[in-house]
Design an enzyme around this catalytic site. Sequence first.
Site, PDB file in Angstrom:
ATOM      1  N   GLY A  15     -35.962  30.390   2.035  1.00 24.21           N
ATOM      2  CA  GLY A  15     -36.960  30.368   0.968  1.00 24.21           C
ATOM      3  C   GLY A  15     -38.375  30.226   1.492  1.00 24.21           C
ATOM      4  O   GLY A  15     -39.212  29.570   0.881  1.00 24.21           O
ATOM      5  N   SER A  42     -33.029  25.426   2.055  1.00 25.29           N
ATOM      6  CA  SER A  42     -32.844  24.000   2.292  1.00 25.29           C
ATOM      7  C   SER A  42     -34.199  23.322   2.434  1.00 25.29           C
ATOM      8  O   SER A  42     -34.935  23.591   3.393  1.00 25.29           O
ATOM      9  CB  SER A  42     -32.020  23.822   3.570  1.00 25.29           C
ATOM     10  OG  SER A  42     -32.198  22.531   4.059  1.00 25.29           O
ATOM     11  N   ALA A  53     -53.151  34.769   6.768  1.00 24.27           N
ATOM     12  CA  ALA A  53     -54.044  35.931   6.742  1.00 24.27           C
ATOM     13  C   ALA A  53     -53.226  37.199   6.548  1.00 24.27           C
ATOM     14  O   ALA A  53     -52.122  37.326   7.093  1.00 24.27           O
ATOM     15  CB  ALA A  53     -54.825  36.012   8.042  1.00 24.27           C
ATOM     16  N   LYS A  81     -60.703  38.795   2.360  1.00 23.30           N
ATOM     17  CA  LYS A  81     -60.828  39.054   3.799  1.00 23.30           C
ATOM     18  C   LYS A  81     -61.256  40.505   4.002  1.00 23.30           C
ATOM     19  O   LYS A  81     -60.603  41.419   3.489  1.00 23.30           O
ATOM     20  CB  LYS A  81     -59.473  38.790   4.477  1.00 23.30           C
ATOM     21  CG  LYS A  81     -59.398  39.241   5.924  1.00 23.30           C
ATOM     22  CD  LYS A  81     -58.044  38.963   6.544  1.00 23.30           C
ATOM     23  CE  LYS A  81     -57.938  39.593   7.914  1.00 23.30           C
ATOM     24  NZ  LYS A  81     -56.601  39.466   8.510  1.00 23.30           N
ATOM     25  N   PRO A  99     -63.036  45.773  11.214  1.00 25.39           N
ATOM     26  CA  PRO A  99     -63.122  45.716   9.749  1.00 25.39           C
ATOM     27  C   PRO A  99     -61.983  46.489   9.103  1.00 25.39           C
ATOM     28  O   PRO A  99     -61.390  47.371   9.725  1.00 25.39           O
ATOM     29  CB  PRO A  99     -64.443  46.436   9.467  1.00 25.39           C
ATOM     30  CG  PRO A  99     -64.581  47.428  10.587  1.00 25.39           C
ATOM     31  CD  PRO A  99     -63.841  46.867  11.778  1.00 25.39           C
ATOM     32  N   VAL A 188     -26.843  25.996   4.749  1.00 21.53           N
ATOM     33  CA  VAL A 188     -25.617  26.767   5.041  1.00 21.53           C
ATOM     34  C   VAL A 188     -24.982  26.185   6.299  1.00 21.53           C
ATOM     35  O   VAL A 188     -25.641  26.063   7.336  1.00 21.53           O
ATOM     36  CB  VAL A 188     -25.971  28.262   5.259  1.00 21.53           C
ATOM     37  CG1 VAL A 188     -24.737  29.038   5.689  1.00 21.53           C
ATOM     38  CG2 VAL A 188     -26.597  28.847   4.016  1.00 21.53           C
ATOM     39  N   LEU A 336     -39.262  36.242  10.027  1.00 24.79           N
ATOM     40  CA  LEU A 336     -39.162  35.755  11.407  1.00 24.79           C
ATOM     41  C   LEU A 336     -37.764  35.973  11.972  1.00 24.79           C
ATOM     42  O   LEU A 336     -37.592  36.074  13.186  1.00 24.79           O
ATOM     43  CB  LEU A 336     -39.534  34.270  11.458  1.00 24.79           C
ATOM     44  CG  LEU A 336     -40.967  33.956  10.994  1.00 24.79           C
ATOM     45  CD1 LEU A 336     -41.194  32.452  10.903  1.00 24.79           C
ATOM     46  CD2 LEU A 336     -41.999  34.591  11.918  1.00 24.79           C
ATOM     47  N   THR A 347     -50.031  40.667  10.874  1.00 22.60           N
ATOM     48  CA  THR A 347     -49.106  41.738  10.509  1.00 22.60           C
ATOM     49  C   THR A 347     -47.726  41.272  10.033  1.00 22.60           C
ATOM     50  O   THR A 347     -46.938  42.092   9.566  1.00 22.60           O
ATOM     51  CB  THR A 347     -48.904  42.682  11.705  1.00 22.60           C
ATOM     52  OG1 THR A 347     -48.745  41.892  12.882  1.00 22.60           O
ATOM     53  CG2 THR A 347     -50.078  43.609  11.868  1.00 22.60           C
ATOM     54  N   ILE A 349     -46.598  39.370   7.495  1.00 23.18           N
ATOM     55  CA  ILE A 349     -46.279  39.522   6.073  1.00 23.18           C
ATOM     56  C   ILE A 349     -46.159  41.012   5.736  1.00 23.18           C
ATOM     57  O   ILE A 349     -45.300  41.422   4.954  1.00 23.18           O
ATOM     58  CB  ILE A 349     -47.327  38.786   5.214  1.00 23.18           C
ATOM     59  CG1 ILE A 349     -47.108  37.277   5.396  1.00 23.18           C
ATOM     60  CG2 ILE A 349     -47.236  39.182   3.739  1.00 23.18           C
ATOM     61  CD1 ILE A 349     -48.119  36.382   4.741  1.00 23.18           C
TER      62      ILE A 349
HETATM   63  P1  FAD Z   1     -39.544  30.407   7.353  1.00 21.83           P
HETATM   64  O1  FAD Z   1     -40.827  30.145   6.680  1.00 21.83           O
HETATM   65  O2  FAD Z   1     -39.253  29.626   8.603  1.00 21.83           O
HETATM   66  O3  FAD Z   1     -38.405  30.166   6.299  1.00 21.83           O
HETATM   67  C1  FAD Z   1     -37.056  30.035   6.700  1.00 21.83           C
HETATM   68  C2  FAD Z   1     -36.245  29.576   5.506  1.00 21.83           C
HETATM   69  O4  FAD Z   1     -34.889  29.576   5.852  1.00 21.83           O
HETATM   70  C3  FAD Z   1     -36.580  28.186   5.009  1.00 21.83           C
HETATM   71  O5  FAD Z   1     -36.593  28.160   3.597  1.00 21.83           O
HETATM   72  C4  FAD Z   1     -35.422  27.357   5.511  1.00 21.83           C
HETATM   73  O6  FAD Z   1     -35.168  26.246   4.692  1.00 21.83           O
HETATM   74  C5  FAD Z   1     -34.298  28.366   5.419  1.00 21.83           C
HETATM   75  N1  FAD Z   1     -33.148  28.066   6.255  1.00 21.83           N
HETATM   76  C6  FAD Z   1     -33.055  28.098   7.598  1.00 21.83           C
HETATM   77  N2  FAD Z   1     -31.818  27.747   7.991  1.00 21.83           N
HETATM   78  C7  FAD Z   1     -31.111  27.522   6.862  1.00 21.83           C
HETATM   79  C8  FAD Z   1     -29.784  27.113   6.593  1.00 21.83           C
HETATM   80  N3  FAD Z   1     -28.909  26.857   7.573  1.00 21.83           N
HETATM   81  N4  FAD Z   1     -29.406  26.958   5.311  1.00 21.83           N
HETATM   82  C9  FAD Z   1     -30.259  27.185   4.277  1.00 21.83           C
HETATM   83  N5  FAD Z   1     -31.531  27.570   4.487  1.00 21.83           N
HETATM   84  C10 FAD Z   1     -31.955  27.730   5.755  1.00 21.83           C
HETATM   85  N6  FAD Z   1     -48.016  36.031   9.186  1.00 21.83           N
HETATM   86  C11 FAD Z   1     -49.044  36.675   8.630  1.00 21.83           C
HETATM   87  O7  FAD Z   1     -48.835  37.697   7.959  1.00 21.83           O
HETATM   88  N7  FAD Z   1     -50.327  36.204   8.779  1.00 21.83           N
HETATM   89  C12 FAD Z   1     -50.606  35.120   9.542  1.00 21.83           C
HETATM   90  O8  FAD Z   1     -51.765  34.716   9.622  1.00 21.83           O
HETATM   91  C13 FAD Z   1     -49.542  34.469  10.208  1.00 21.83           C
HETATM   92  N8  FAD Z   1     -49.750  33.406  11.011  1.00 21.83           N
HETATM   93  C14 FAD Z   1     -48.692  32.850  11.685  1.00 21.83           C
HETATM   94  C15 FAD Z   1     -48.911  31.853  12.639  1.00 21.83           C
HETATM   95  C16 FAD Z   1     -47.840  31.326  13.370  1.00 21.83           C
HETATM   96  C17 FAD Z   1     -48.086  30.275  14.415  1.00 21.83           C
HETATM   97  C18 FAD Z   1     -46.522  31.758  13.118  1.00 21.83           C
HETATM   98  C19 FAD Z   1     -45.358  31.185  13.848  1.00 21.83           C
HETATM   99  C20 FAD Z   1     -46.316  32.738  12.170  1.00 21.83           C
HETATM  100  C21 FAD Z   1     -47.379  33.303  11.479  1.00 21.83           C
HETATM  101  N9  FAD Z   1     -47.173  34.337  10.574  1.00 21.83           N
HETATM  102  C22 FAD Z   1     -48.231  34.963   9.983  1.00 21.83           C
HETATM  103  C23 FAD Z   1     -45.821  34.756  10.241  1.00 21.83           C
HETATM  104  C24 FAD Z   1     -45.427  34.130   8.912  1.00 21.83           C
HETATM  105  O9  FAD Z   1     -45.565  32.735   8.966  1.00 21.83           O
HETATM  106  C25 FAD Z   1     -43.988  34.480   8.591  1.00 21.83           C
HETATM  107  O10 FAD Z   1     -43.807  35.846   8.742  1.00 21.83           O
HETATM  108  C26 FAD Z   1     -43.650  34.122   7.187  1.00 21.83           C
HETATM  109  O11 FAD Z   1     -43.997  32.811   6.899  1.00 21.83           O
HETATM  110  C27 FAD Z   1     -42.191  34.324   6.926  1.00 21.83           C
HETATM  111  O12 FAD Z   1     -41.433  33.302   7.452  1.00 21.83           O
HETATM  112  P2  FAD Z   1     -39.900  33.289   7.092  1.00 21.83           P
HETATM  113  O13 FAD Z   1     -39.775  33.215   5.630  1.00 21.83           O
HETATM  114  O14 FAD Z   1     -39.251  34.415   7.809  1.00 21.83           O
HETATM  115  O15 FAD Z   1     -39.378  31.949   7.788  1.00 21.83           O
END
Ligand code: FAD
Length: 504
Positions: A15, A42, A53, A81, A99, A188, A336, A347, A349
Amino acid sequence: MTPPGLLRQIVIVGGGSAGWMTAAALSSLLDPREVTITLVESDAIGTVGVGEATIPDILAFNRMLGIGETEFMKATQATFKLGIEFVDWGRKGDRYVHPFGQHGVDMQGIDFHQYWLRARGEGATDPIEAYSLCAVAAQAGRFVLPDPNPRSVLSQIRYAYHFDATLYAAFLRRYAEARGVRRVEGAVRNVRRHAENGFIAGLDLGDDRAVDGDFFFDCTGFRALLAGDTLGVGFVDWSHWLPCDRALAVPSAHQGPLAPYTRSTARDAGWQWRIPTQRRVGNGHIYASAFLSDDRAADMLLSSLDGAALADPRPIRFRAGCREAFWTDNCIAIGLAAGFLEPLESTSIYLIQEGISRFISLFPRADIPDIVRTEYNRHMRTEFEQVRDFIILHYGATERDDTPFWDYCRTMKLPDTLVHKIELFRRTGRVFRYNDELFARPSWIAVMLGQHIVPQDCDPVVATLPANDIAHSLKSMRGAIAAAVERMPMHQDFIERHCPADSA
Ligand code: FAD
């Protein structure tokens, strides 16, 4: 023969932004009486909590969902932005803007930058960004929405947002739940697979609860619980080109008016971001642990904030690269879990968005033909590789040798695809966009020129044109941009008037 039916039960694990963007997009498309969508997350595990960003493509995503801009900006404390300012990247003391939008106006079918190169050859000294409405407005701290009249200079405004990523996920959660998405709270503990084909059958939450499905999205972040742990999909490691592997993120108080751009400042072994949202400034230091200690990285970050730190720096570890396959069996990795490229060009998002829209455009029947998976994986791998090359460009095009990290970047062997692009530009001044790649000509030109990759010559046709005519055209473009920017409101005033953040 009746064709196989619809996928009936879609399950999203995670989530964060990836999970809720996927849930929101699918819920806007699918009838909950036909297809159920369940999202398992979770609170105890939490999200990565960064990702502030974006690039202009986010507008299309929000529009596809029918989300109003004002409502979105208020709910996520967003700012506008217009691009990214890069400081100290090519050489120490350098400053250039990448830009959104174009530079100047193409003339007689020939790219604008060829005229700029010709004028430069005649002694002109204006940087190319003086011909970008977005760059000039960004530096003046001004913003206005684009003018729909294509004859107006203001029609050249292209923009994205800075926002609070946690608030964006919460906003999309409300949207998705209102359209029938069921949220299940819990971690999970076990993933069940069908004996006959290995497809994922369901998830056990470890407290007698189970969630079954016929299609799964792995949005579990760096854990990649389904794609990595369960299905064993390998990871393509690009850390030899992108050696940064750690980040420290910290919010700080505002100091001065809201800037309508992201700032990226090169540091000794990586770089630092500054992203203004309405209530705070997001800051982070991305660095390579092989070249810099965590303590030193934290000191560097905290001592260079514009305003007071509002929390302790939060450490995050990562590795640059992507999954060998994004779609395996009945599971797609998004966010991720699919891969990570550092946020130098904001990039991630976008790559989430692209993963979702490509799935929608390939929406399969329940039997999921192999060719659909192959096409999806081909497309997403190309997307990742193209973004990768653009990010590597910033490192590979440095002239810095003042620290071991920059010396490594300056001398590393670049991907062949990137070498080709750089050499074509250096020798002929030409840049082409391959396979609808995300970053178009103006982006490549901004970064290459900004980091001192200057073509040896300009277009031969432009070289024959009278120098005075070219100088005159350029002067009038520059003047029109400067005058338009002068009339634009300050970014801060625009936000206060049109979309101030909801009260906490
Ligand atoms: P997460 O936010 O880590 O979410 C993972 C989810 O999985 C959570 O809800 C967690 O509870 C759940 N989960 C994990 N294991 C289990 C389990 N066993 N059971 C149930 N649930 C589970 N992107 C941009 O576009 N612009 C930016 O400026 C940017 N800056 C960033 C800077 C950094 C340092 C990093 C690391 C990333 C950045 N990103 C940026 C990338 C961006 O943060 C991610 O692409 C975005 O937040 C998506 O994350 P996610 O949902 O894949 O993972």
